[in-house]
Design an enzyme around this catalytic site. Structure first.
Site, mmCIF file in Angstrom:
data_model
loop_
_atom_site.group_PDB
_atom_site.id
_atom_site.type_symbol
_atom_site.label_atom_id
_atom_site.label_comp_id
_atom_site.label_asym_id
_atom_site.label_seq_id
_atom_site.Cartn_x
_atom_site.Cartn_y
_atom_site.Cartn_z
ATOM 1 N N SER A 146 0.833 -1.207 0.000
ATOM 2 C CA SER A 146 0.000 0.000 0.000
ATOM 3 C C SER A 146 0.861 1.248 0.000
ATOM 4 O O SER A 146 1.939 1.275 0.580
ATOM 5 C CB SER A 146 -0.916 0.035 1.220
ATOM 6 O OG SER A 146 -1.634 1.260 1.224
ATOM 7 N N LYS B 16 -4.456 -6.862 3.365
ATOM 8 C CA LYS B 16 -4.457 -5.767 2.390
ATOM 9 C C LYS B 16 -5.884 -5.490 1.892
ATOM 10 O O LYS B 16 -6.291 -4.346 1.717
ATOM 11 C CB LYS B 16 -3.524 -6.074 1.209
ATOM 12 C CG LYS B 16 -3.568 -5.020 0.088
ATOM 13 C CD LYS B 16 -3.095 -3.674 0.573
ATOM 14 C CE LYS B 16 -3.284 -2.458 -0.281
ATOM 15 N NZ LYS B 16 -3.470 -2.461 -1.672
ATOM 16 N N HIS C 285 -7.597 -3.638 4.601
ATOM 17 C CA HIS C 285 -7.003 -2.288 4.576
ATOM 18 C C HIS C 285 -7.753 -1.444 3.547
ATOM 19 O O HIS C 285 -8.162 -0.308 3.820
ATOM 20 C CB HIS C 285 -5.518 -2.413 4.235
ATOM 21 C CG HIS C 285 -4.843 -1.156 3.756
ATOM 22 N ND1 HIS C 285 -5.109 -0.579 2.528
ATOM 23 C CD2 HIS C 285 -3.914 -0.356 4.326
ATOM 24 C CE1 HIS C 285 -4.380 0.503 2.373
ATOM 25 N NE2 HIS C 285 -3.642 0.672 3.453
ATOM 26 N N ASN C 286 -7.973 -1.997 2.377
ATOM 27 C CA ASN C 286 -8.676 -1.251 1.332
ATOM 28 C C ASN C 286 -10.144 -1.015 1.690
ATOM 29 O O ASN C 286 -10.698 0.035 1.379
ATOM 30 C CB ASN C 286 -8.582 -1.978 -0.015
ATOM 31 C CG ASN C 286 -7.212 -1.827 -0.647
ATOM 32 O OD1 ASN C 286 -6.231 -1.600 0.052
ATOM 33 N ND2 ASN C 286 -7.127 -1.968 -1.947
ATOM 34 N N GLU D 190 -10.104 1.790 3.932
ATOM 35 C CA GLU D 190 -9.762 2.958 3.095
ATOM 36 C C GLU D 190 -11.028 3.496 2.390
ATOM 37 O O GLU D 190 -11.278 4.702 2.389
ATOM 38 C CB GLU D 190 -8.709 2.506 2.082
ATOM 39 C CG GLU D 190 -8.313 3.495 1.016
ATOM 40 C CD GLU D 190 -7.344 2.836 0.009
ATOM 41 O OE1 GLU D 190 -6.334 2.228 0.428
ATOM 42 O OE2 GLU D 190 -7.613 2.912 -1.202
HETATM 43 N N1 LIG Z 1 -1.857 1.665 -8.533
HETATM 44 C C1 LIG Z 1 -1.856 1.647 -7.220
HETATM 45 O O1 LIG Z 1 -1.900 2.684 -6.541
HETATM 46 C C2 LIG Z 1 -1.749 0.333 -6.495
HETATM 47 C C3 LIG Z 1 -1.546 0.334 -5.104
HETATM 48 C C4 LIG Z 1 -1.392 -0.869 -4.442
HETATM 49 C C5 LIG Z 1 -1.467 -2.056 -5.144
HETATM 50 N N2 LIG Z 1 -1.687 -2.041 -6.489
HETATM 51 C C6 LIG Z 1 -1.732 -3.342 -7.182
HETATM 52 O O2 LIG Z 1 -0.433 -3.575 -7.731
HETATM 53 C C7 LIG Z 1 -0.566 -4.268 -8.994
HETATM 54 C C8 LIG Z 1 0.068 -3.422 -10.089
HETATM 55 O O3 LIG Z 1 -0.643 -2.203 -10.134
HETATM 56 P P1 LIG Z 1 -0.356 -1.057 -11.225
HETATM 57 O O4 LIG Z 1 -1.360 0.010 -10.955
HETATM 58 O O5 LIG Z 1 1.064 -0.749 -11.210
HETATM 59 O O6 LIG Z 1 -0.636 -1.781 -12.597
HETATM 60 P P2 LIG Z 1 -1.965 -2.428 -13.272
HETATM 61 O O7 LIG Z 1 -2.561 -1.427 -14.151
HETATM 62 O O8 LIG Z 1 -2.814 -3.074 -12.239
HETATM 63 O O9 LIG Z 1 -1.295 -3.607 -14.146
HETATM 64 C C9 LIG Z 1 -0.518 -3.319 -15.268
HETATM 65 C C10 LIG Z 1 0.637 -4.290 -15.371
HETATM 66 O O10 LIG Z 1 0.161 -5.635 -15.491
HETATM 67 C C11 LIG Z 1 0.719 -6.204 -16.670
HETATM 68 N N3 LIG Z 1 -0.185 -7.212 -17.226
HETATM 69 C C12 LIG Z 1 -1.517 -7.102 -17.413
HETATM 70 N N4 LIG Z 1 -1.987 -8.250 -17.929
HETATM 71 C C13 LIG Z 1 -0.949 -9.098 -18.084
HETATM 72 C C14 LIG Z 1 -0.802 -10.418 -18.541
HETATM 73 N N5 LIG Z 1 -1.867 -11.141 -18.927
HETATM 74 N N6 LIG Z 1 0.429 -10.963 -18.554
HETATM 75 C C15 LIG Z 1 1.498 -10.251 -18.136
HETATM 76 N N7 LIG Z 1 1.436 -9.006 -17.663
HETATM 77 C C16 LIG Z 1 0.218 -8.429 -17.629
HETATM 78 C C17 LIG Z 1 0.886 -5.021 -17.593
HETATM 79 O O11 LIG Z 1 1.748 -5.349 -18.642
HETATM 80 P P3 LIG Z 1 1.627 -4.560 -20.060
HETATM 81 O O12 LIG Z 1 2.435 -3.317 -19.892
HETATM 82 O O13 LIG Z 1 2.189 -5.507 -21.021
HETATM 83 O O14 LIG Z 1 0.171 -4.277 -20.289
HETATM 84 C C18 LIG Z 1 1.454 -4.001 -16.626
HETATM 85 O O15 LIG Z 1 2.804 -4.239 -16.341
HETATM 86 C C19 LIG Z 1 -2.068 -4.504 -9.180
HETATM 87 O O16 LIG Z 1 -2.431 -5.746 -8.655
HETATM 88 C C20 LIG Z 1 -2.689 -3.418 -8.352
HETATM 89 O O17 LIG Z 1 -4.002 -3.737 -7.932
HETATM 90 C C21 LIG Z 1 -1.810 -0.865 -7.170
#
Ligand SMILES: NC(=O)c1ccc[n+]([C@@H]2O[C@H](COP(=O)([O-])OP(=O)(O)OC[C@H]3O[C@@H](n4cnc5c(N)ncnc54)[C@H](OP(=O)(O)O)[C@@H]3O)[C@@H](O)[C@H]2O)c1
Length: 469
Positions: A127, A181, A184-185, A188
């Protein structure tokens, strides 16, 4: 050979990779779309030891054994896809850490499936958004302790640091990390909604400008309500749109999106039978917000007559602050209770005060009140919803008149307060010895012969309430 591998170079992955490298570890990175890896290396990597790979085989081969690979990809099927791609190149003893917001039941399944292949797996809640990922997130790893020990040093270093230690701990067995987590959400969601309701009251009843609300929020942030969400809220209030010069918040469409963790929290709470009304109503509030067209149409059909009252604005602001504190406290109370129940049911073995400690820095729900909540819990670890303590009762009773006043006032002005009202109702239910559930039991027995218990004698009873023929 690099020490850590990271897959998924979207917002979170890029920042986490930089954070790890800046703590002195060498990192190999891979992203499904190669272009993003190139861009990341060119635009963001300076002196950090980060190497990009464009095929999964050479990515895996670039890592020291036993390999430690963090996944920061979209939750759901993408995690399974990436695991399948990795498997042919992994060896027994290698470790995968899923840092995404995976559903805890998926994590349990993956841990089991990979264990059969000799691969270790940690489900780790992360987070703090992109800034947290870069400067120090709150990390909630769960799985086997053996797996945790393999990456403990790195995780403790990259986590946010507070006076109570790094915001990372071994949360518990199996999917404990992702469960915590998820809740937590859920908390949130509730706090964000409660802040939004208070904002709505200031906007519509006190007729405050965003600037004035920003001042109030900033003042609150210097007191008991000090928290990340309060801080960003006062900054949001003051932010002006470059194009129009207007306050940006006024130009944003009032339809709140959601990705699933809030909904899963409520669904799980219903499954486990733990009351989390404020967390659930925060999800409902987002769903209601999505029906913009219907809301606009219906608002034109309802004639609203507002009361002609002269308000003492300073008093209302104090009441709003108290109401928000009440709601924040009871939202944590509900979330912690749910975690405790899950810990028993799924044998996670979670230490609740430790969970509160690792939420103190880095994460979205970090708040000053966490110290008070830990103090209450540390006095009696069985007080899992925090309510059974003189300290909490006195804290909430001090604010009771305020939350009553605020929710009543809102209703007089036709303003919905789903989370504030449900926080009050949660508390009132928990401190009420006699709820009207006796009538529900009678109704159930009347139409379905479901039986009931009595307060004056032991046993299970059924009554022929009226002849059926
Ligand atoms: N954003 C936040 O503030 C936040 C906070 C805490 C936790 N998270 C969690 O952390 C994780 C990453 O979050 P994010 O916001 O950085 O990104 P995201 O938008 O949730 O995911 C995008 C990423 O996933 C990859 N991806 C999607 N489908 C795929 C597949 N079938 N095979 C391989 N790679 C694939 C994408 O690759 P491509 O570039 O090739 O599309 C990209 O690298 C998620 O689970 C999210 O829920 C996010």
């Amino acid at each position: 050979m690099n020490e850590i591998g990271l897959i998924g170079l979207a917002v979170m992955g890029q920042n986490l990779a930089l954070n790890i490298a800046r703590k002195g570890y060498s990192v190999s990175v891979f992203n499904r779309t190669s272009e993003k890896t190139k861009e990341f290396l060119e635009e963001r990597v300076k002196n950090e030891k980060i190497e990009g790979y464009h095929d999964i085989k050479s990515f895996v081969e670039s890592l020291k054994k036993p390999r430690k690979i963090i996944l920061m990809v979209k939750a759901g099927k993408p995690v399974d896809d990436v695991i399948q791609e990795l498997l042919p190149y992994l060896e027994k003893g290698d470790l995968i850490i899923d840092g995404g917001n995976s559903y805890f039941k998926d994590t349990s399944r993956r841990i089991k499936e990979l264990k059969e292949k000799g691969i270790l797996y940690l489900g780790m809640g992360v987070s703090g958004g992109e800034a947290g990922a870069l400067h120090g997130p709150s990390l909630m790893p769960g799985g086997s302790i053996e797996a945790y020990e393999m990456v403990k040093d790195v995780l403790l270093k990259i986590a946010a640091q507070t006076e109570s230690g790094p915001c990372c701990t071994y949360v518990g067995n199996d999917s404990a990390g992702h469960f915590v987590k998820m809740v937590h959400n859920g908390i949130e969601y509730a706090i964000m909604q409660a802040i939004s309701e208070v904002y709505d009251i200031m906007r519509k009843i006190l007729k405050f400008s965003p600037e004035e609300i920003g001042d109030v929020f900033e003042r609150w942030n210097n007191g008991e309500l000090n928290s990340f969400l309060m801080e960003i809220s006062f900054k949001i209030m003051r932010y002006k749109d470059e194009e129009t010069g207007k306050h940006l918040v006024d130009l944003i469409l009032d339809e709140a999106e959601q990705k699933g963790t809030g909904k899963w929290t409520s669904q799980t709470a219903l499954d486990l039978g733990i009351p989390t009304p404020s967390l659930s109503l925060a999800v409902e509030a987002r769903s209601l917000s999505f029906f913009k067209e219907d809301r606009v149409k219906l608002s034109g059909k309802v004639k609203k007559t507002y009361p002609d009252v002269k308000l003492d604005k300073e008093k209302v602001i104090k009441d709003l602050e108290n109401a928000l504190l009440f709601s924040v406290f009871t939202s944590f109370s509900q979330g912690l209770w749910l975690i405790h129940e899950a810990s028993k049911t799924f044998e996670y073995n979670i230490d609740l005060p430790e969970v509160l400690r690792i939420w103190k820095g880095g994460c979205i729900i970090r708040a000053k009140i966490l110290d008070f909540l830990r103090e209450i819990l540390n006095e009696n670890k069985e007080n899992v919803n925090l309510l059974d303590s003189d300290k909490s009762i006195s804290f909430l009773m001090d604010k009771l008149d305020s939350i009553r006043y605020v929710t009543n006032l809102a209703k007089e002005f036709y303003i919905p307060t789903l989370v504030l009202s449900s926080s009050l109702d949660y508390f009132l239910s928990m401190v009420e010895g006699n709820l009207p559930a006796n009538l529900i039991q009678a109704q159930r027995d009347f139409f379905g012969a479901h039986t009931y218990r009595r307060i004056d004698k032991e046993g299970i009873f059924h009554t022929e309430w009226e002849p059926i023929d």
